[in-house]
Design a protein around this motif. Structure first.
Motif, PDB file in Angstrom:
ATOM      1  N   ILE A 179       0.818  -1.213   0.000  1.00 41.82           N
ATOM      2  CA  ILE A 179       0.000   0.000   0.000  1.00 41.82           C
ATOM      3  C   ILE A 179       0.850   1.260   0.000  1.00 41.82           C
ATOM      4  N   ALA A 180       1.904   1.277   0.786  1.00 42.32           N
ATOM      5  CA  ALA A 180       2.763   2.470   0.850  1.00 42.32           C
ATOM      6  C   ALA A 180       3.347   2.808  -0.517  1.00 42.32           C
ATOM      7  N   ASP A 181       3.582   1.801  -1.350  1.00 39.23           N
ATOM      8  CA  ASP A 181       4.137   2.043  -2.682  1.00 39.23           C
ATOM      9  C   ASP A 181       3.061   2.323  -3.727  1.00 39.23           C
ATOM     10  N   TYR A 197      -7.558 -12.154   8.995  1.00 42.36           N
ATOM     11  CA  TYR A 197      -8.443 -13.120   9.648  1.00 42.36           C
ATOM     12  C   TYR A 197      -8.009 -14.560   9.406  1.00 42.36           C
ATOM     13  N   ARG A 198      -7.362 -14.816   8.287  1.00 48.72           N
ATOM     14  CA  ARG A 198      -7.032 -16.201   7.927  1.00 48.72           C
ATOM     15  C   ARG A 198      -5.672 -16.631   8.471  1.00 48.72           C
ATOM     16  N   THR A 199      -4.684 -15.771   8.351  1.00 50.96           N
ATOM     17  CA  THR A 199      -3.319 -16.150   8.725  1.00 50.96           C
ATOM     18  C   THR A 199      -2.875 -15.615  10.077  1.00 50.96           C
ATOM     19  N   GLY A 200      -3.569 -14.613  10.602  1.00 52.24           N
ATOM     20  CA  GLY A 200      -3.120 -14.003  11.844  1.00 52.24           C
ATOM     21  C   GLY A 200      -1.989 -13.010  11.664  1.00 52.24           C
ATOM     22  N   ARG A 201      -1.659 -12.660  10.431  1.00 55.55           N
ATOM     23  CA  ARG A 201      -0.592 -11.692  10.182  1.00 55.55           C
ATOM     24  C   ARG A 201      -1.024 -10.296  10.628  1.00 55.55           C
ATOM     25  N   LEU A 202      -0.149  -9.619  11.346  1.00 58.32           N
ATOM     26  CA  LEU A 202      -0.383  -8.251  11.818  1.00 58.32           C
ATOM     27  C   LEU A 202       0.186  -7.273  10.801  1.00 58.32           C
ATOM     28  N   ASN A 203      -0.679  -6.425  10.259  1.00 56.71           N
ATOM     29  CA  ASN A 203      -0.227  -5.439   9.285  1.00 56.71           C
ATOM     30  C   ASN A 203       0.276  -4.168   9.976  1.00 56.71           C
ATOM     31  N   ASP A 204       1.082  -3.425   9.251  1.00 56.49           N
ATOM     32  CA  ASP A 204       1.813  -2.277   9.802  1.00 56.49           C
ATOM     33  C   ASP A 204       0.912  -1.041   9.854  1.00 56.49           C
ATOM     34  N   LEU A 205       0.124  -0.930  10.915  1.00 48.35           N
ATOM     35  CA  LEU A 205      -0.802   0.205  11.031  1.00 48.35           C
ATOM     36  C   LEU A 205      -0.089   1.554  11.050  1.00 48.35           C
ATOM     37  N   PRO A 206       0.960   1.742  11.848  1.00 51.68           N
ATOM     38  CA  PRO A 206       1.628   3.047  11.831  1.00 51.68           C
ATOM     39  C   PRO A 206       2.221   3.400  10.470  1.00 51.68           C
ATOM     40  N   GLY A 207       2.926   2.458   9.861  1.00 53.94           N
ATOM     41  CA  GLY A 207       3.599   2.732   8.591  1.00 53.94           C
ATOM     42  C   GLY A 207       2.631   2.969   7.452  1.00 53.94           C
ATOM     43  N   ILE A 208       1.588   2.145   7.366  1.00 52.39           N
ATOM     44  CA  ILE A 208       0.616   2.304   6.277  1.00 52.39           C
ATOM     45  C   ILE A 208      -0.166   3.598   6.454  1.00 52.39           C
ATOM     46  N   THR A 209      -0.554   3.904   7.686  1.00 54.73           N
ATOM     47  CA  THR A 209      -1.286   5.151   7.936  1.00 54.73           C
ATOM     48  C   THR A 209      -0.448   6.362   7.544  1.00 54.73           C
ATOM     49  N   HIS A 210       0.818   6.351   7.915  1.00 51.89           N
ATOM     50  CA  HIS A 210       1.706   7.467   7.574  1.00 51.89           C
ATOM     51  C   HIS A 210       1.848   7.615   6.057  1.00 51.89           C
ATOM     52  N   ALA A 211       2.001   6.494   5.366  1.00 50.08           N
ATOM     53  CA  ALA A 211       2.152   6.544   3.905  1.00 50.08           C
ATOM     54  C   ALA A 211       0.888   7.094   3.247  1.00 50.08           C
ATOM     55  N   LEU A 234      -4.752   4.108  18.027  1.00 54.70           N
ATOM     56  CA  LEU A 234      -5.418   4.903  16.992  1.00 54.70           C
ATOM     57  C   LEU A 234      -5.046   6.375  17.070  1.00 54.70           C
ATOM     58  N   ASP A 235      -5.105   6.963  18.252  1.00 57.21           N
ATOM     59  CA  ASP A 235      -4.775   8.387  18.388  1.00 57.21           C
ATOM     60  C   ASP A 235      -3.290   8.634  18.127  1.00 57.21           C
ATOM     61  N   ALA A 236      -2.447   7.787  18.698  1.00 50.70           N
ATOM     62  CA  ALA A 236      -1.006   7.986  18.572  1.00 50.70           C
ATOM     63  C   ALA A 236      -0.555   7.937  17.125  1.00 50.70           C
ATOM     64  N   HIS A 237      -1.221   7.137  16.307  1.00 45.87           N
ATOM     65  CA  HIS A 237      -0.825   6.981  14.910  1.00 45.87           C
ATOM     66  C   HIS A 237      -1.722   7.765  13.948  1.00 45.87           C
ATOM     67  N   HIS A 238      -2.593   8.599  14.504  1.00 46.83           N
ATOM     68  CA  HIS A 238      -3.412   9.530  13.709  1.00 46.83           C
ATOM     69  C   HIS A 238      -4.302   8.814  12.692  1.00 46.83           C
ATOM     70  N   VAL A 239      -4.836   7.672  13.105  1.00 45.40           N
ATOM     71  CA  VAL A 239      -5.783   6.964  12.248  1.00 45.40           C
ATOM     72  C   VAL A 239      -7.025   7.836  12.080  1.00 45.40           C
ATOM     73  N   ASP A 240      -7.633   7.779  10.891  1.00 44.82           N
ATOM     74  CA  ASP A 240      -8.791   8.615  10.597  1.00 44.82           C
ATOM     75  C   ASP A 240     -10.101   7.966  11.043  1.00 44.82           C
ATOM     76  N   LEU A 241     -10.349   6.773  10.556  1.00 44.16           N
ATOM     77  CA  LEU A 241     -11.558   6.040  10.915  1.00 44.16           C
ATOM     78  C   LEU A 241     -11.201   4.581  11.159  1.00 44.16           C
ATOM     79  N   ALA A 242     -11.975   3.942  12.029  1.00 41.61           N
ATOM     80  CA  ALA A 242     -11.754   2.520  12.291  1.00 41.61           C
ATOM     81  C   ALA A 242     -13.063   1.898  12.730  1.00 41.61           C
ATOM     82  N   VAL A 243     -13.189   0.614  12.479  1.00 41.64           N
ATOM     83  CA  VAL A 243     -14.368  -0.144  12.893  1.00 41.64           C
ATOM     84  C   VAL A 243     -13.894  -1.447  13.511  1.00 41.64           C
TER      85      VAL A 243
END
Length: 435
Positions: A179-181, A197-211, A234-243
């Protein structure tokens, strides 16, 4: 597809090397666990009727969390007294009207949000729709696309495509790591799952949000498999919306209402695609012209689901005195230990982890790939180890640190080894349910 295999009731002819050592380690880890006492806040099996005779191991909290002990009494009181006696007066006297924001403020610290930014109500799908369409409406002019996590839970993709049709944008699936690219000035927003949901992989919330922000796009995060399992910030990484849903690691019960997070600085600009009477600035004026409420209340739609909402509020009491950081520490220790036990108990080449070993990339579940996963999970459940599976070949084990013990992890791996060791070859099974 092969015929459903026969599963011998007992273990193999020899105890696997290291079995006693792993059981002893589990006992020592449980004795030192600072969250061990929290387990008593839940209703868990004592001695169900299954092949081993032991208490069941519940590792499906990533689909439906266990029942907190406080919930039954609270729901009984809501039904008998608040509904049965006070009736309509409970909207004010019992605080029903303010429950969506009040319960939202209880969830807020668990996802790293300040008060006044989370509202509870509706389903995850409905909140996704509100977040995506509302986000597109806040995006800059000239935006032509929505990026969607290519590995997403299907509902997220369905909602994103529907929102795109309504707003005249295109949907472009992108692997989270790309996504960043891939984000451009034409991107309105990206909808990404925090944990796959399938693999349990944690995606890079801070990095993707910043990009995304660097390109002028908004970040919308699906927290269904992370809320209550690990720090989100969420606040620390300036996320816009989340569910997120509340029936998994937040233990709110089947069909418990979901939540919507809307960053405070965006609330005045948020235009909901579902402007219900409950989010009106003056709901009881019954004005035919819609005027949105101030703050997070504009994320509401219709009359709140009071029974399930107040059951969730009671369920959140299990978090009293518990920090998300402590939960994350135990989660990683549990999943590390389970993977180690799998290495000891499961015959080589019978199963492999599709969940990353790297802590920076792991949520609170372990997914193992094996042949005939459907029948294997059926047999595990018959023997008292409850997880689930995803087609075609993934076993999922969700670790809820508030009530999962290290002994649970060791026993689950041991029984899995017995099942897989007894079967040189199995077929495929039917799908499980839930996210």
């Amino acid at each position: 597809m092969s015929e459903t295999p026969e599963f011998p009731a007992g273990a193999g002819p020899h105890e696997p090397p290291g079995s006693r050592e792993m059981a002893a380690r589990a006992a020592a880890l449980d004795a030192a666990d600072p969250l061990a006492a929290v387990r008593d806040r839940f209703v868990l099996d004592a001695a169900p009727d299954h092949a081993s005779g032991d208490a069941a191991v519940y590792l499906d909290g990533n689909s439906l969390g266990a029942l907190p002990r406080t919930v039954a009494g609270r729901v009984a009181d809501v039904i008998a007294r608040e509904w049965g006696e006070l009736r309509i007066r409970s909207w004010t006297e019992s605080g029903w009207w303010t429950a969506p924001e009040r319960v939202g403020d209880k969830i807020a610290p668990l996802i790293g949000a300040a008060p006044g930014q989370v509202v509870v109500g509706d389903s995850t799908s409905v909140n996704l729709f509100k977040a995506v369409v509302g986000g597109v409406r806040m995006a800059g002019k000239g935006c032509t696309e929505i990026l969607v996590d290519a590995t997403t839970f299907p509902t997220d993709g369905y909602i994103a495509r529907s929102a795109a049709r309504m707003t005249g944008l295109a949907v472009r699936p992108v692997e989270p790591a790309r996504i960043a690219d891939e984000v451009t000035e034409r991107t309105a927003l990206a909808l990404v799952n925090h944990v796959d949901y399938r693999t349990g992989r944690l995606n890079d919330l801070p990095g993707i949000t910043h990009a995304l922000h660097s390109a002028g796009a908004l970040a919308v995060w699906d927290l269904c498999h992370s809320a209550g399992a690990l720090p989100v910030g969420l606040d620390a990484h300036h996320v816009d919306l989340a569910v997120g849903c509340t029936y998994k690691y937040l233990n709110g019960g089947p069909g418990a209402p979901a939540f919507l997070y809307l960053r405070e600085s965006l609330q005045e600009r948020f235009e909901s695609p579902l402007p219900g009477w409950n989010s009106h600035a003056d709901p009881f004026a019954m004005d035919p012209a819609y005027a949105p409420a101030e703050g997070i209340a504009r994320g509401r739609v219709g009359t709140p689901d009071i029974l399930s909402l107040l059951a969730l509020e009671a369920a959140l009491e299990v978090w009293d005195g518990v920090s998300v950081d402590a939960v994350r520490t135990k989660s990683l220790a549990l999943t590390d230990f389970f993977l180690e036990c799998v290495g000891v108990h499961v015959p080589p080449d019978r199963a492999r982890s599709v969940t990353p070993y790297d802590h920076r990339q792991r949520g609170s579940q372990v997914s193992l790939e094996c042949r005939g996963a459907g029948e294997v999970m059926d047999e595990l459940i018959r023997r008292g180890v409850v997880g689930d599976f995803r087609r075609p070949d993934v076993l999922r084990f969700g670790f809820t640190p508030l009530y999962t013990s290290f002994a649970d992890a060791e026993r689950a791996a041991r029984v899995l080894g017995e099942v897989l060791g007894a079967l040189p070859e199995v077929g495929t099974g039917a799908a499980g349910t839930g996210g």
